[in-house]
Design an enzyme around this catalytic site. Structure first.
Site, mmCIF file in Angstrom:
data_model
loop_
_atom_site.group_PDB
_atom_site.id
_atom_site.type_symbol
_atom_site.label_atom_id
_atom_site.label_comp_id
_atom_site.label_asym_id
_atom_site.label_seq_id
_atom_site.Cartn_x
_atom_site.Cartn_y
_atom_site.Cartn_z
ATOM 1 N N GLU A 1 119.899 78.074 127.437
ATOM 2 C CA GLU A 1 121.359 78.168 127.221
ATOM 3 C C GLU A 1 122.102 78.679 128.457
ATOM 4 O O GLU A 1 123.322 78.567 128.548
ATOM 5 C CB GLU A 1 121.651 79.077 126.027
ATOM 6 C CG GLU A 1 121.181 80.490 126.237
ATOM 7 C CD GLU A 1 121.290 81.360 124.988
ATOM 8 O OE1 GLU A 1 121.815 80.897 123.966
ATOM 9 O OE2 GLU A 1 120.844 82.503 125.069
ATOM 10 N N ASP B 1 113.247 67.992 127.938
ATOM 11 C CA ASP B 1 112.954 66.584 128.260
ATOM 12 C C ASP B 1 114.247 65.804 128.515
ATOM 13 O O ASP B 1 114.283 64.917 129.377
ATOM 14 C CB ASP B 1 112.175 65.930 127.114
ATOM 15 C CG ASP B 1 110.901 66.685 126.800
ATOM 16 O OD1 ASP B 1 110.316 67.265 127.733
ATOM 17 O OD2 ASP B 1 110.511 66.706 125.623
ATOM 18 N N ASP C 1 118.580 72.875 116.941
ATOM 19 C CA ASP C 1 117.170 72.563 117.209
ATOM 20 C C ASP C 1 117.026 72.322 118.712
ATOM 21 O O ASP C 1 117.556 71.334 119.239
ATOM 22 C CB ASP C 1 116.786 71.309 116.403
ATOM 23 C CG ASP C 1 115.321 70.933 116.568
ATOM 24 O OD1 ASP C 1 114.634 71.554 117.403
ATOM 25 O OD2 ASP C 1 114.878 70.008 115.859
ATOM 26 N N SER D 1 121.883 67.862 123.166
ATOM 27 C CA SER D 1 120.715 67.560 122.316
ATOM 28 C C SER D 1 120.389 68.712 121.361
ATOM 29 O O SER D 1 119.841 68.475 120.284
ATOM 30 C CB SER D 1 119.491 67.213 123.169
ATOM 31 O OG SER D 1 118.899 68.387 123.681
HETATM 32 O O1 RIB Z 1 109.329 68.853 124.479
HETATM 33 C C1 RIB Z 1 109.297 68.489 123.121
HETATM 34 C C2 RIB Z 1 108.094 67.660 122.857
HETATM 35 O O2 RIB Z 1 106.931 68.457 123.047
HETATM 36 C C3 RIB Z 1 107.974 67.132 121.454
HETATM 37 O O3 RIB Z 1 108.529 65.863 121.309
HETATM 38 C C4 RIB Z 1 106.475 67.193 121.174
HETATM 39 O O4 RIB Z 1 105.918 65.959 120.875
HETATM 40 C C5 RIB Z 1 105.861 67.820 122.409
HETATM 41 O O5 RIB Z 1 105.392 66.879 123.277
#
Ligand code: RIB
Length: 289
Positions: A218, A247, A241, A277
């Site tokens: 954050e 990612d 969440d 996200s």
């Molecule tokens: O970073 C989140 C991901 O970590 C999830 O999608 C899970 O599958 C793990 O790979």
């Protein structure tokens, strides 16, 4: 022409349990809801880059189960090229995930087919991709495979981005093939063996040859040079969440670099997408506006 990005890495089926409080040892609690979705750090990064407009190619390894077929369909539905997806007998990757009422998660990855990805096939795949700008990787496939593939990519002048997640120590020899190393705070501490503060960020940056960005949840992200730390703030949002936010950052940053945007601009896009996200449930499902 669209920027071309290849992601090598994991595909998992995420199995979410949403619960007020994560149970302690020996405790049983009632959860609020259960959902499944497409995940895996590599897959999430590829989907985000594709959603932003990159031509995205996924190199991953799936099993012979029902999850494999639906994962391929999901890539196709999101415009990710699956020509170089590898298949083996056995289970695809899965990830049971617990998310509490503050949006924080606990994840267990059971790699399955992700552990059986073949580095020679992966290199042959990259050889066949013309005009590839950026290669992205993470630690959810064996590091020997990342080592071979990153070494090859670097020899072809492809920009390489490595997200060391889940956290593990990295060989110096591997880091020589990385252009951009992007850990989160916890991963930084594992890789460097140092507590996170400005002095240590700069000290570690001076030990490596690649560029360094540390994501700060954050608080946004930090870009570290050999003598300074530049902070980029994140907007304030209500986190439901946080799964897959890191990612989203990597996929969006890769898109920025591959589109010849400046580093600062690429970091800002990455923070914006990661922040957005966390306001929705799920991983890839939380990237779709
Ligand atoms: O970073 C989140 C991901 O970590 C999830 O999608 C899970 O599958 C793990 O790979």
């Amino acid at each position: 022409m669209k920027p071309k990005i290849c992601v090598i890495g994991s595909s998992n089926i995420d199995q979410f349990s949403y619960v007020d409080d994560i149970p302690g040892d020996g405790e049983t609690v009632f959860g609020n809801s259960y959902e499944t979705g497409f995940g895996g750090k590599g897959a999430n990064q590829a989907i985000m880059a594709g959603l932003l407009g990159a031509e995205t190619i996924m190199i991953t390894c799936l099993g012979s189960d029902i999850f494999a077929e639906s994962t391929i369909e999901n890539y196709k539905a999101n415009g990710v090229n699956v020509d170089f997806v590898q298949r083996v007998d056995g289970s695809s990757g899965v990830a049971p995930i617990w998310v509490d009422s503050t949006g924080q998660n606990r994840i267990i990855v059971i790699p399955g087919a992700n552990n059986l990805i073949d580095s020679d096939k992966a290199i042959t795949s990259i050889e066949q991709i013309d005009d590839l700008s950026v290669l992205v990787g993470q630690c959810e496939i064996p590091m020997e495979v990342n080592q071979a593939v990153f070494e090859y990519a670097r020899s072809q002048d492809i920009t390489t981005i490595f997200n060391p997640a889940p956290a593990q120590k990295l060989e110096k020899d591997f880091l020589e093939h990385v252009d951009w190393l992007i850990p989160n705070e916890n991963e930084f501490e594992v890789i460097s063996g140092l507590e996170i503060n400005d002095e240590n960020l700069i000290e570690f940056k001076n030990q490596i040859t690649c560029e360094l960005i540390v994501t700060l949840g954050e608080k946004g992200a930090a870009l570290i040079s050999n003598d300074a730390v530049a902070y980029f703030e994140a907007p304030k949002v209500d986190a439901i969440d946080t799964t897959g936010a890191g990612d989203a950052f990597i996929g969006a940053f890769a898109f920025g670099l591959a589109s010849s945007k400046s580093v600062d601009e690429s970091i800002k896009i990455a923070i914006e997408k990661a922040s957005l996200s966390v306001t929705k449930k799920g991983t890839q499902s939380s990237y779709i506006n």
